[in-house]
Write a protein that holds these residues in place. Structure first.
Motif, PDB file in Angstrom:
ATOM      1  N   UNK A   1       1.220  -1.127  -0.238  1.00  0.00           N
ATOM      2  CA  UNK A   1       0.083   0.028  -0.197  1.00  0.00           C
ATOM      3  C   UNK A   1       0.845   1.198  -0.172  1.00  0.00           C
ATOM      4  N   UNK A   2       1.762   0.741   0.836  1.00  0.00           N
ATOM      5  CA  UNK A   2       2.741   2.648   0.812  1.00  0.00           C
ATOM      6  C   UNK A   2       3.366   2.738  -0.368  1.00  0.00           C
ATOM      7  N   UNK A   3       3.920   1.187  -1.136  1.00  0.00           N
ATOM      8  CA  UNK A   3       4.436   1.968  -2.810  1.00  0.00           C
ATOM      9  C   UNK A   3       3.270   2.855  -3.755  1.00  0.00           C
ATOM     10  N   UNK A   4       2.624   2.206  -3.412  1.00  0.00           N
ATOM     11  CA  UNK A   4       1.462   3.134  -5.004  1.00  0.00           C
ATOM     12  C   UNK A   4       1.516   4.288  -4.026  1.00  0.00           C
ATOM     13  N   UNK A   5       0.789   4.734  -2.627  1.00  0.00           N
ATOM     14  CA  UNK A   5       1.212   5.801  -2.449  1.00  0.00           C
ATOM     15  C   UNK A   5       1.730   6.670  -2.550  1.00  0.00           C
ATOM     16  N   UNK A   6       3.085   6.293  -2.799  1.00  0.00           N
ATOM     17  CA  UNK A   6       4.564   7.194  -2.639  1.00  0.00           C
ATOM     18  C   UNK A   6       4.948   7.482  -4.096  1.00  0.00           C
ATOM     19  N   UNK A   7       4.257   6.636  -4.737  1.00  0.00           N
ATOM     20  CA  UNK A   7       4.059   6.917  -6.442  1.00  0.00           C
ATOM     21  C   UNK A   7       3.490   7.652  -6.751  1.00  0.00           C
ATOM     22  N   UNK A   8       2.181   7.376  -6.025  1.00  0.00           N
ATOM     23  CA  UNK A   8       1.220   8.578  -6.557  1.00  0.00           C
ATOM     24  C   UNK A   8       1.606  10.315  -5.974  1.00  0.00           C
ATOM     25  N   UNK A   9       2.506  10.129  -5.289  1.00  0.00           N
ATOM     26  CA  UNK A   9       3.192  11.268  -5.088  1.00  0.00           C
ATOM     27  C   UNK A   9       3.802  12.346  -5.814  1.00  0.00           C
ATOM     28  N   UNK A  10       4.729  10.969  -5.813  1.00  0.00           N
ATOM     29  CA  UNK A  10       6.330  11.446  -6.616  1.00  0.00           C
ATOM     30  C   UNK A  10       5.692  11.881  -7.818  1.00  0.00           C
ATOM     31  N   UNK A  11       4.661  10.967  -8.546  1.00  0.00           N
ATOM     32  CA  UNK A  11       3.661  11.554 -10.200  1.00  0.00           C
ATOM     33  C   UNK A  11       3.699  12.931 -10.192  1.00  0.00           C
ATOM     34  N   UNK A  12       3.073  13.935  -9.348  1.00  0.00           N
ATOM     35  CA  UNK A  12       1.997  14.415  -9.455  1.00  0.00           C
ATOM     36  C   UNK A  12       3.479  15.845  -9.236  1.00  0.00           C
ATOM     37  N   UNK A  13       4.657  15.393  -8.759  1.00  0.00           N
ATOM     38  CA  UNK A  13       5.719  16.235  -8.470  1.00  0.00           C
ATOM     39  C   UNK A  13       6.607  16.777  -6.948  1.00  0.00           C
ATOM     40  N   UNK A  14       6.049  15.585  -6.501  1.00  0.00           N
ATOM     41  CA  UNK A  14       6.387  15.863  -4.811  1.00  0.00           C
ATOM     42  C   UNK A  14       7.629  15.726  -4.389  1.00  0.00           C
ATOM     43  N   UNK A  15       8.469  16.688  -3.959  1.00  0.00           N
ATOM     44  CA  UNK A  15       9.922  15.791  -3.002  1.00  0.00           C
ATOM     45  C   UNK A  15       9.249  14.607  -2.085  1.00  0.00           C
ATOM     46  N   UNK A  16       9.857  13.524  -2.828  1.00  0.00           N
ATOM     47  CA  UNK A  16       9.880  12.319  -2.142  1.00  0.00           C
ATOM     48  C   UNK A  16      11.177  11.674  -1.547  1.00  0.00           C
ATOM     49  N   UNK A  17      10.968  11.483  -0.252  1.00  0.00           N
ATOM     50  CA  UNK A  17      11.669  10.424   0.224  1.00  0.00           C
ATOM     51  C   UNK A  17      11.461   9.137   1.343  1.00  0.00           C
ATOM     52  N   UNK A  18      11.927   8.384   0.850  1.00  0.00           N
ATOM     53  CA  UNK A  18      11.720   7.345   1.363  1.00  0.00           C
ATOM     54  C   UNK A  18      12.439   6.372   2.347  1.00  0.00           C
ATOM     55  N   UNK A  19      11.870   5.371   2.932  1.00  0.00           N
ATOM     56  CA  UNK A  19      12.294   5.042   3.481  1.00  0.00           C
ATOM     57  C   UNK A  19      11.390   2.944   3.777  1.00  0.00           C
ATOM     58  N   UNK A  20      12.836   1.621   4.097  1.00  0.00           N
ATOM     59  CA  UNK A  20      11.755   1.038   4.135  1.00  0.00           C
ATOM     60  C   UNK A  20      12.455  -0.473   4.438  1.00  0.00           C
ATOM     61  N   UNK A  21      11.971  -0.972   5.407  1.00  0.00           N
ATOM     62  CA  UNK A  21      12.832  -1.869   6.072  1.00  0.00           C
ATOM     63  C   UNK A  21      13.106  -3.144   5.020  1.00  0.00           C
ATOM     64  N   UNK A  22      12.795  -3.315   3.991  1.00  0.00           N
ATOM     65  CA  UNK A  22      13.495  -3.834   3.023  1.00  0.00           C
ATOM     66  C   UNK A  22      14.391  -3.382   1.863  1.00  0.00           C
ATOM     67  N   UNK A  23      15.002  -2.359   1.989  1.00  0.00           N
ATOM     68  CA  UNK A  23      15.331  -1.160   0.914  1.00  0.00           C
ATOM     69  C   UNK A  23      14.950  -1.656  -0.332  1.00  0.00           C
TER      70      UNK A  23
END
Ligand SMILES: NC(=O)C1=CN([C@@H]2O[C@H](COP(=O)(O)OP(=O)(O)OC[C@H]3O[C@@H](n4cnc5c(N)ncnc54)[C@H](OP(=O)(O)O)[C@@H]3O)[C@@H](O)[C@H]2O)C=CC1
Ligand SMILES: O=CCCC(=O)O
Length: 288
Positions: A1-23
């Motif tokens: 769920x987190x990945x598609x949500x982050x992707x949608x923010x990236x798509x509209x040009x948001x400055x996104x920084x990510x972290x996940x336990x499994x890099x």
């Protein structure tokens, strides 16, 4: 769920920084423009607003309040939005830790599964700091189709558990219907079609029914999240606990809960929650 949500923010040009336990799961996002931080603390330190989407209460607490957790990177002027499904007590605990750093907190669990996350069609059930809600509303509108502000922390978590309790019972009942129709010589595919046209139609039935008839459970909402085992918590059990706390009788949900436990014991945790039908098949010796 987190990945598609982050992707949608990236798509509209948001400055996104990510972290996940499994890099490695961050790699597709990084290749599309996200930056990577090596801990939740670093993400929170580098962002104005941090979104958390974790599996369950234990991981939500750990990633927030544990070693190198997001809390350590929070401070005045920052906001923390937890979109995970957790219980009321967990949400309140996280709120206290975030508030202790002078930052703002919003719980915002979502209704809607993987496809709806991809399509930016989630429903946010938010509660907490109203000013943070106002601030992140434009982001929630990118990720979802609607948002509810429900007041004090805990109300969003409670609303999500009630919704998932209804969903769990509906799926269990639908499963019984599919198997019964087959046992009495009806075509369960026709049952799915009949249901889809009547007063009890639901997107969930139309979406999952055709696969269930074929004993296929492509994972959208993993069964393990309907039956979370950590800290003896899970969506249905948490909902039952919520009901007990206010002396509300929920016998249907209690019976459904038993079925999810059986399905999980069959090793179906990573299948879609519609695999709960397998628990009923085993009971009735129907392996078709
Ligand atoms: N799937 C769905 O349809 C929906 C899910 N939800 C809720 O959203 C949340 C996420 O669900 P979903 O994306 O499907 O679940 P996944 O199992 O796909 O993802 C869970 C995430 O939590 C991380 N995680 C798990 N345990 C830990 C831990 N101990 N420490 C750090 N990170 C951890 C995982 O990291 P890693 O990659 O390393 O395993 C992963 O990023 C759940 O609360 C679920 O109930 C809400 C609505 C719909
Ligand atoms: O928590 C998950 C809910 C899944 C859904 O709303 O379809």
């Amino acid at each position: 769920m987190g990945s598609p949500m982050a992707l949608n923010l990236i798509k509209v040009g948001c400055d996104v920084i990510v972290w996940n336990r499994t890099k490695s799961k961050c790699d597709p996002l990084i290749s599309l423009g996200a930056k990577y931080s090596s801990s939740p603390e670093e993400v929170a330190a580098n962002c104005d607003v941090t979104f958390a989407m974790l599996a369950d209460p234990e991981s939500a607490i750990d990633v927030t309040c544990g070693k190198n957790g997001a809390v350590s990177g929070m401070g005045p002027g920052k906001g923390y939005v937890d979109v995970s499904t957790v219980d009321v007590a967990t949400s309140k605990l996280i709120n206290e830790h975030i508030k202790a750093r002078g930052a703002l907190f919003l719980e915002a669990p979502v209704s809607g599964s993987k496809k709806l996350a991809e399509d930016g069609q989630l429903i946010f059930l938010t509660a907490g700091d109203r000013s943070l809600y106002e601030l992140v509303s434009p982001l929630l509108d990118i990720l979802g189709k609607s948002r509810f502000y429900l007041g004090k922390v805990g109300n969003g978590a409670a609303m999500k558990l009630v919704v998932n309790m209804i969903m769990g019972s509906m799926m269990a009942s639908f499963s019984e219907g599919i198997l019964l129709s087959k046992k009495v010589g009806l075509d369960p595919s026709v049952l799915v079609e009949v249901v889809s046209q009547g007063a009890i139609s639901a997107p969930m039935y139309s979406l999952k029914g055709p696969s269930m008839v074929k004993s296929q459970y492509p994972t959208a909402f993993p069964l393990k999240h309907q039956q979370k085992k950590l800290m003896l918590t899970q969506d249905l059990r948490l909902a039952l606990g919520l009901a007990e706390s206010v002396s509300q009788s929920t016998p249907i949900a209690a019976a459904a809960n038993e079925l999810y436990k059986v399905a999980k014991s069959y090793g179906l945790s990573d299948e879609d929650f519609s695999a709960v039908i397998e628990a009923l098949k085993a009971k009735s010796q129907d392996t078709a």
